[in-house]
Design an enzyme around this catalytic site. Structure first.
Site, mmCIF file in Angstrom:
data_model
loop_
_atom_site.group_PDB
_atom_site.id
_atom_site.type_symbol
_atom_site.label_atom_id
_atom_site.label_comp_id
_atom_site.label_asym_id
_atom_site.label_seq_id
_atom_site.Cartn_x
_atom_site.Cartn_y
_atom_site.Cartn_z
ATOM 1 N N ASP A 16 -11.370 1.580 -2.379
ATOM 2 C CA ASP A 16 -11.544 3.012 -2.158
ATOM 3 C C ASP A 16 -12.439 3.673 -3.203
ATOM 4 O O ASP A 16 -12.787 4.846 -3.054
ATOM 5 C CB ASP A 16 -10.187 3.724 -2.163
ATOM 6 C CG ASP A 16 -9.442 3.556 -0.851
ATOM 7 O OD1 ASP A 16 -10.092 3.350 0.186
ATOM 8 O OD2 ASP A 16 -8.200 3.647 -0.872
ATOM 9 N N GLU A 69 1.328 -0.490 -5.135
ATOM 10 C CA GLU A 69 0.160 0.395 -5.219
ATOM 11 C C GLU A 69 0.675 1.792 -5.520
ATOM 12 O O GLU A 69 1.008 2.557 -4.624
ATOM 13 C CB GLU A 69 -0.628 0.347 -3.907
ATOM 14 C CG GLU A 69 -1.973 1.054 -3.975
ATOM 15 C CD GLU A 69 -1.874 2.541 -3.649
ATOM 16 O OE1 GLU A 69 -1.925 3.354 -4.602
ATOM 17 O OE2 GLU A 69 -1.738 2.884 -2.474
ATOM 18 N N ASP A 79 0.824 -1.204 0.000
ATOM 19 C CA ASP A 79 0.000 0.000 0.000
ATOM 20 C C ASP A 79 0.858 1.254 0.000
ATOM 21 O O ASP A 79 1.914 1.307 0.643
ATOM 22 C CB ASP A 79 -0.899 -0.044 1.240
ATOM 23 C CG ASP A 79 -1.795 1.167 1.361
ATOM 24 O OD1 ASP A 79 -2.562 1.421 0.423
ATOM 25 O OD2 ASP A 79 -1.720 1.852 2.396
#
Length: 500
Positions: free
Chosen positions: A395, A342, A295
């Site tokens: 998200d 990411e 992430d």
């Protein structure tokens, strides 16, 4: 990175159906693996699997190492003789399509306490627990004590504890270990059961040809066992409060940026230790999954630092991250890096250079492609093979919800690109175009396969409540859906189980 074309589904275990208030690691999880196998999907992507804290977010966990005890299956505890049918008969009337965390936590905590009390008389499983405790002693003791102390302090964050506990004075900690020994052992038991159930589920998934993609957040929550046990590794003041916090400047999701509030690492000290804490953390995740999404990858090249106390992330500064040194340490420990970068957000040349130097696949999000030129890098016809592509992530809104809320121009561009006239076809048309792309791996949230609208969205970045609660209905895993997904995988050469 392998070049076999694969496909999969993004679905957190909490979203699985079931009778006990939250998706768990029991029979419905095995049914889910069977569904993926039958549909020709070789990938299952999950969110972080840690014990959730603030606002039930899997990105705000009490530990970067521990598992979420709320995912423990009551049915499997029943099979092990750790619960009775009478225990499960007292289950509240939970909602079907949402996780009611307030109701769930009270009931599940009590249930796990009862299982632990019954566990004391079961010597065969106790031997397994001892082996587990020895294997995870690097983090398990601190975590169990941290959770016991939080319970003793009514859930208060560690910075509000008495100074001797906040500062981890040895005499004070030993006194608390003695006083709260049963609760500490109960926390160890919960971790043992979670890891035991998860290991069996992962073994089953791999046997069915399904690989699991995990998720490791770059930051850890301030109110966590990690920061409490290793305060020297973060920028904290003399009472343990962060002096600077993490976030991102204004972006697609928020005009004032995103103020995450996580404490920032003292990367110099991490590097001096050979990134040992970080490597152990990555190892703990790789013990549970086959590949991981790293992430906020851009934070390893450079991160947005905001002075503590600011109300938004608008005012901050970019600070250089650990860069190549961190990933060289990763290579030395793990060899070929099983990592998806990411790389969304404000991406600068140093981020691209870092990603490409280590030949890591980046991410592409189809929904982001309708905001610019015809050759926008998030439109599938532009994708390189070395990337992992999504209709949207946790998200994002669902594909259908995104289209309904998009601007007139975005909807017009979308219909032209997909070659459709009826908006009801948006989700599956996006899936077909994405699956046909060159991307070596393609995934979509389960909500898009089910053609659900924005009511099924998993997370709204920047919104403090109402997130992480969506659950799939039991009847969703239907035979017609299996056939449609299998056909999609076969026609795009992504069927994990099919060969001519």
């Amino acid at each position: 990175m392998e070049d076999k074309r694969r496909s999969g589904v993004l679905l957190h275990p909490t979203s699985l159906p079931g009778a006990f208030g939250i998706g768990d690691l029991g029979p419905q999880a095995y049914r889910w693996i069977d569904f993926l196998h039958a549909a020709g999907c070789g990938l299952w992507q999950v969110l972080p699997l840690g014990p959730t804290g603030y606002m039930d977010s899997p990105y705000q966990c009490f530990s970067g190492f521990a598992g979420n005890h709320l995912l423990i299956s009551p049915e499997l505890l029943l099979e092990d003789g750790l619960l009775t049918p009478e225990d499960l008969a007292k289950c509240p009337d939970f909602p079907v399509e949402r996780v009611d965390y307030g109701l769930l936590i009270y009931w599940k905590e009590d249930l796990l306490d009862r299982a632990y009390q019954r566990f004391g008389a079961m010597g065969d499983i106790a031997a397994e627990l001892e082996a587990f405790e020895s294997q995870h002693q690097g983090w398990l003791g601190d975590y169990a004590l941290f959770m016991a102390l939080k319970r003793a302090h009514g859930g208060a964050p560690w910075v509000d504890w008495q100074a001797p506990l906040r500062q981890r004075q040895p005499e004070a900690l030993e006194a608390e270990r003695q006083q709260h020994a049963p609760i500490i052992r109960g926390q160890v038991f919960r971790q043992f059961v979670f890891h035991r159930q998860w290991a069996r589920l992962r073994e089953y998934a791999n046997a069915q040809g399904v690989r699991i993609i995990g998720d490791i957040p770059i930051y850890v929550a301030h109110d966590s066992a990690d920061v409490w046990a290793h305060p020297e590794m973060f920028y904290l003041d003399e009472v343990g409060q962060p002096t600077v916090v993490a976030g991102v400047p204004p972006d697609y999701f928020s005009p004032t940026g995103q103020l995450w509030g996580y404490p920032i690492y003292r990367w110099d000290l991490h590097q001096d230790s050979g990134f040992q804490w970080w490597l152990d953390r990555v190892q703990s995740v790789l013990n549970m999954v086959d590949c991981l999404r790293l992430d906020h990858f851009r934070g390893f090249a450079g991160y947005w630092e905001v002075p503590a106390g600011n109300r938004t992330a608008e005012r901050g500064r970019w600070v250089k991250g650990p860069g190549r040194a961190f990933f060289h340490a990763m290579q030395a420990r793990f060899g070929e890096l099983p990592v998806i970068a990411e790389d969304l957000g404000e991406i600068t040349p140093d981020v691209v250079e870092l990603r490409d130097h280590f030949q890591l696949p980046g991410m592409k999000v189809f929904q982001f492609g309708f905001v610019g030129p015809r050759n926008h890098p998030f439109l599938p016809h532009t994708y390189p093979s070395r990337c992992v592509a999504y209709t949207g992530t946790h998200d994002n809104d669902t594909a259908r919800g995104w289209y309904q809320d998009a601007t007139w121009k975005q909807r017009w561009l979308c219909r032209r690109y997909l070659g459709i006239k009826d908006e009801r076809d948006v989700a599956w048309s996006m899936l077909r175009v994405l699956w046909a792309s060159r991307a070596v791996m393609v995934l979509a949230p389960m909500q898009d396969f089910l053609n659900l609208d924005g009511q099924a969205r998993m997370n709204y970045p920047g919104r403090p409540e109402g997130n992480w609660a969506w659950r799939m209905r039991p009847e969703a895993l239907s035979q017609p859906l299996i056939e449609s997904m299998r056909e999609l995988n076969r026609t795009s050469d992504r069927d994990a189980a099919w060969s001519e």
